[in-house]
Scaffold this motif. Structure first.
Motif, PDB file in Angstrom:
ATOM      1  N   LEU A 177       0.804  -1.223   0.000  1.00 28.08           N
ATOM      2  CA  LEU A 177       0.000   0.000   0.000  1.00 28.08           C
ATOM      3  C   LEU A 177       0.836   1.271   0.000  1.00 28.08           C
ATOM      4  O   LEU A 177       0.295   2.373  -0.118  1.00 28.08           O
ATOM      5  N   GLY A 178       2.135   1.127   0.180  1.00 32.27           N
ATOM      6  CA  GLY A 178       3.002   2.297   0.177  1.00 32.27           C
ATOM      7  C   GLY A 178       2.912   3.156   1.419  1.00 32.27           C
ATOM      8  O   GLY A 178       3.223   4.351   1.377  1.00 32.27           O
ATOM      9  N   ILE A 179       2.492   2.550   2.532  1.00 32.64           N
ATOM     10  CA  ILE A 179       2.386   3.313   3.784  1.00 32.64           C
ATOM     11  C   ILE A 179       3.640   3.085   4.618  1.00 32.64           C
ATOM     12  O   ILE A 179       4.000   1.942   4.905  1.00 32.64           O
ATOM     13  N   ASN A 180       4.258   4.141   5.034  1.00 34.74           N
ATOM     14  CA  ASN A 180       5.450   4.028   5.876  1.00 34.74           C
ATOM     15  C   ASN A 180       5.061   3.862   7.332  1.00 34.74           C
ATOM     16  O   ASN A 180       3.942   4.174   7.729  1.00 34.74           O
ATOM     17  N   TYR A 181       5.981   3.372   8.125  1.00 32.72           N
ATOM     18  CA  TYR A 181       5.636   3.093   9.526  1.00 32.72           C
ATOM     19  C   TYR A 181       6.824   3.313  10.443  1.00 32.72           C
ATOM     20  O   TYR A 181       7.983   3.323  10.023  1.00 32.72           O
ATOM     21  N   LYS A 182       6.468   3.471  11.710  1.00 35.99           N
ATOM     22  CA  LYS A 182       7.477   3.603  12.768  1.00 35.99           C
ATOM     23  C   LYS A 182       7.127   2.623  13.883  1.00 35.99           C
ATOM     24  O   LYS A 182       5.970   2.517  14.283  1.00 35.99           O
ATOM     25  N   VAL A 183       8.110   1.878  14.374  1.00 33.34           N
ATOM     26  CA  VAL A 183       7.925   0.960  15.491  1.00 33.34           C
ATOM     27  C   VAL A 183       8.627   1.535  16.714  1.00 33.34           C
ATOM     28  O   VAL A 183       9.784   1.953  16.633  1.00 33.34           O
ATOM     29  N   VAL A 184       7.915   1.574  17.825  1.00 32.52           N
ATOM     30  CA  VAL A 184       8.452   2.176  19.041  1.00 32.52           C
ATOM     31  C   VAL A 184       8.452   1.147  20.165  1.00 32.52           C
ATOM     32  O   VAL A 184       7.437   0.516  20.444  1.00 32.52           O
ATOM     33  N   GLU A 185       9.591   0.996  20.817  1.00 37.86           N
ATOM     34  CA  GLU A 185       9.724   0.132  21.997  1.00 37.86           C
ATOM     35  C   GLU A 185       9.965   1.040  23.192  1.00 37.86           C
ATOM     36  O   GLU A 185      10.962   1.767  23.231  1.00 37.86           O
ATOM     37  N   THR A 186       9.060   1.040  24.135  1.00 36.09           N
ATOM     38  CA  THR A 186       9.129   1.995  25.229  1.00 36.09           C
ATOM     39  C   THR A 186       8.451   1.444  26.468  1.00 36.09           C
ATOM     40  O   THR A 186       7.583   0.568  26.373  1.00 36.09           O
ATOM     41  N   THR A 187       8.830   1.955  27.615  1.00 41.94           N
ATOM     42  CA  THR A 187       8.122   1.617  28.853  1.00 41.94           C
ATOM     43  C   THR A 187       7.106   2.689  29.204  1.00 41.94           C
ATOM     44  O   THR A 187       6.289   2.498  30.101  1.00 41.94           O
ATOM     45  N   ASP A 188       7.163   3.825  28.523  1.00 44.04           N
ATOM     46  CA  ASP A 188       6.240   4.936  28.784  1.00 44.04           C
ATOM     47  C   ASP A 188       5.162   4.950  27.700  1.00 44.04           C
ATOM     48  O   ASP A 188       5.252   5.697  26.719  1.00 44.04           O
ATOM     49  N   ILE A 189       4.148   4.123  27.884  1.00 49.37           N
ATOM     50  CA  ILE A 189       3.095   4.010  26.870  1.00 49.37           C
ATOM     51  C   ILE A 189       2.325   5.323  26.718  1.00 49.37           C
ATOM     52  O   ILE A 189       2.174   5.822  25.587  1.00 49.37           O
ATOM     53  N   PRO A 190       1.812   5.935  27.808  1.00 50.99           N
ATOM     54  CA  PRO A 190       1.068   7.199  27.641  1.00 50.99           C
ATOM     55  C   PRO A 190       1.921   8.296  26.993  1.00 50.99           C
ATOM     56  O   PRO A 190       1.452   9.018  26.114  1.00 50.99           O
ATOM     57  N   GLY A 191       3.188   8.405  27.430  1.00 52.41           N
ATOM     58  CA  GLY A 191       4.058   9.427  26.876  1.00 52.41           C
ATOM     59  C   GLY A 191       4.297   9.229  25.393  1.00 52.41           C
ATOM     60  O   GLY A 191       4.299  10.180  24.596  1.00 52.41           O
ATOM     61  N   SER A 192       4.492   7.988  24.982  1.00 58.48           N
ATOM     62  CA  SER A 192       4.743   7.702  23.574  1.00 58.48           C
ATOM     63  C   SER A 192       3.495   7.900  22.728  1.00 58.48           C
ATOM     64  O   SER A 192       3.574   8.400  21.603  1.00 58.48           O
ATOM     65  N   LEU A 193       2.331   7.508  23.262  1.00 59.38           N
ATOM     66  CA  LEU A 193       1.079   7.760  22.535  1.00 59.38           C
ATOM     67  C   LEU A 193       0.912   9.258  22.279  1.00 59.38           C
ATOM     68  O   LEU A 193       0.556   9.681  21.171  1.00 59.38           O
ATOM     69  N   THR A 194       1.174  10.053  23.305  1.00 60.43           N
ATOM     70  CA  THR A 194       1.026  11.500  23.188  1.00 60.43           C
ATOM     71  C   THR A 194       2.024  12.073  22.181  1.00 60.43           C
ATOM     72  O   THR A 194       1.671  12.904  21.333  1.00 60.43           O
ATOM     73  N   GLN A 195       3.271  11.635  22.253  1.00 66.14           N
ATOM     74  CA  GLN A 195       4.299  12.133  21.338  1.00 66.14           C
ATOM     75  C   GLN A 195       3.980  11.790  19.889  1.00 66.14           C
ATOM     76  O   GLN A 195       4.102  12.637  18.988  1.00 66.14           O
ATOM     77  N   LEU A 196       3.565  10.556  19.676  1.00 67.71           N
ATOM     78  CA  LEU A 196       3.288  10.119  18.303  1.00 67.71           C
ATOM     79  C   LEU A 196       2.071  10.836  17.726  1.00 67.71           C
ATOM     80  O   LEU A 196       2.092  11.294  16.573  1.00 67.71           O
ATOM     81  N   ALA A 197       1.015  10.962  18.530  1.00 64.19           N
ATOM     82  CA  ALA A 197      -0.172  11.677  18.048  1.00 64.19           C
ATOM     83  C   ALA A 197       0.166  13.145  17.794  1.00 64.19           C
ATOM     84  O   ALA A 197      -0.255  13.730  16.786  1.00 64.19           O
ATOM     85  N   GLY A 198       0.955  13.732  18.692  1.00 60.23           N
ATOM     86  CA  GLY A 198       1.360  15.130  18.525  1.00 60.23           C
ATOM     87  C   GLY A 198       2.235  15.339  17.304  1.00 60.23           C
ATOM     88  O   GLY A 198       2.263  16.433  16.727  1.00 60.23           O
ATOM     89  N   ALA A 199       2.954  14.300  16.904  1.00 58.83           N
ATOM     90  CA  ALA A 199       3.836  14.398  15.737  1.00 58.83           C
ATOM     91  C   ALA A 199       3.084  14.197  14.425  1.00 58.83           C
ATOM     92  O   ALA A 199       3.687  14.249  13.359  1.00 58.83           O
ATOM     93  N   GLY A 200       1.788  13.923  14.519  1.00 61.53           N
ATOM     94  CA  GLY A 200       0.984  13.845  13.296  1.00 61.53           C
ATOM     95  C   GLY A 200       0.584  12.463  12.858  1.00 61.53           C
ATOM     96  O   GLY A 200      -0.042  12.313  11.799  1.00 61.53           O
ATOM     97  N   TYR A 201       0.927  11.423  13.625  1.00 57.17           N
ATOM     98  CA  TYR A 201       0.493  10.073  13.256  1.00 57.17           C
ATOM     99  C   TYR A 201      -1.020   9.951  13.465  1.00 57.17           C
ATOM    100  O   TYR A 201      -1.515  10.200  14.569  1.00 57.17           O
TER     101      TYR A 201
END
Length: 409
Positions: free
Chosen positions: A83-107
């Motif tokens: 489909l030509g969709i790019n992706y990012k995989v994140v390994e983290t212990t801070d789930i809420p922080g990462s959700l917020t960062q990724l959504a804020g970055a436009g995902y």
């Protein structure tokens, strides 16, 4: 030279600033190197605006777990290829922080494989739920459906809950375990295994990573499958269980499994990430059997892994990504997506690895067992056999299992 030096310094500073955007996340794999050009093309063609692509947060088991996370990443890789969709995989212990960062970055589409929902759904520490803070982002969670109000209505229309009917797949594993255990002497070469025979060997073990609905759903289905066959054969079994195995300590898994094997159990089922690796190794050492989970791991210890209960996250990840690409997220937003035996996203393996250990004299009995499993699968599909689904909030009543004792539950 001074001008050149200044330009190089400015460029270096710019690169460092960009690299700091996700300092709270650890990228284990990223397929977004060409995100800008690919997704700009999609937007200009009138299809969905894919932004920087799709983000995925792994569970604690990490991206190379040979199962739950790795299958989901395979779905992203397929989405990138098809489909030509790019992706990012994140390994983290801070789930809420990462959700917020990724959504804020436009995902605009974020998969979260960790069993951690409060900040996303309810909000914590006085903050609004993350889903409410980013209404234009779809968050996909797995193995539970916390996105409902007390009256049954949906809390957030931008959250998707993915459930696998692993209770049914685990029932199949329980039925298989009992049928094989009862016929082991007919199926296998006695020199290859060291099964405990008779009533002393009518025991099974179960190791779960945590006492949560996402894990007990496996154990309860497994127990009901064992009881179903035990009742037909008029025999009685004992079910040893431990739901505090965690997900990473394979050595502890081997130690715990050995207590079950030493007590007479011939088969131990682990739903505990890397802990299962230790169980598999111990099964090989003591010449008995284990059951794996998530991906097809039968060949990891050929002949000592009876089967694997599949939870193929690749299927929903790819399907949801396709909706994302087609600008059709309204088909899934706010919904619970359930994957049953016929979906191919759950079930047990084709048993080809363990079948290679069946002797020529045991072939007829093996074919008979596979026929019995087909009948059981059909009865589940038709509703004749009803398996408790702990993920859906159904209550498990061990008192109804007349041919199975569960001293640890």
């Amino acid at each position: 030279m001074n001008k050149i030096t200044k330009k190089l310094s400015f460029l270096l500073a710019l690169i460092m600033l960009v690299s700091m955007v996700f300092t709270g996340c650890s990228d284990s794999k990223a397929g977004d190197s060409s995100a800008s050009s690919t997704n700009a093309s999609n937007s200009s063609s009138g299809t969905a605006d894919l932004g920087p692509g799709i983000a995925l947060i792994t569970s604690a088991a990490g991206p190379n777990d040979k199962g739950y996370n790795q299958s989901a990443i395979a779905g992203l890789e397929k989405a990138k290829s098809d489909l030509g969709i790019n992706y990012k995989v994140v390994e983290t212990t801070d789930i809420p922080g990462s959700l917020t960062q990724l959504a804020g970055a436009g995902y605009k589409l974020i998969f979260s494989l960790e069993y951690n929902f409060d900040a996303l759904i309810k909000g914590v520490g006085g903050s609004k739920p993350i889903a409410e803070q980013y209404p234009d982002t779809t968050f996909v969670i797995f193995n539970d459906n916390p996105n409902v109000n007390d009256d049954g209505s949906v809390k957030h229309k931008n959250v998707v809950s993915v459930l696998f009917d692993v209770h049914e797949a685990s029932f199949m594993a329980g039925a298989l375990a009992t049928l094989v255990n009862e016929n082991a002497a007919k199926l296998f070469n006695s020199g290859d295994y060291s099964f405990t025979s008779g009533d002393a060997g009518r025991k099974v073990g179960f190791l779960g990573g945590s006492k949560s609905n996402g894990i007990t759903v496996f154990g309860y289905g497994f127990a009901e499958g064992i009881n179903y066959v035990a009742k037909e054969l008029n025999v009685n079994y004992t079910f040893y269980s431990d739901y505090n195995a965690g997900f990473s300590d394979s050595a502890a898994g081997a130690t715990k499994a050995n207590t079950y094997y030493s007590d007479g159990a011939n088969i131990v089922y682990a739903v505990a990430g890397a802990v299962g690796d230790g169980v598999d190794a111990k099964a090989k050492e003591v010449k008995k059997l284990s059951i794996e989970v998530d991906a097809n791991k039968d060949a990891n210890q050929p002949g000592n892994i009876l089967t694997s209960v599949l939870k193929n996250t690749e299927v929903p990840v790819y399907e949801i990504a396709k909706n994302f690409k087609d600008n059709a997220m309204d088909k899934v937003n706010g919904k619970v997506l359930s994957y049953n035996l016929s979906s191919g996203a759950t079930g047990i393996t084709d048993l080809s690895v363990i079948e290679s250990k069946v002797t020529a004299d045991g072939k007829a009995k093996w074919d008979e067992i596979k026929g019995q499993l087909k009948t059981i699968s059909d009865k589940i599909a038709s509703g004749e056999i009803k398996v408790t689904n702990a993920q859906a909030g159904e209550k498990f009543d061990k008192a109804k299992l007349a041919n199975l004792k569960m001293p640890n539950d």
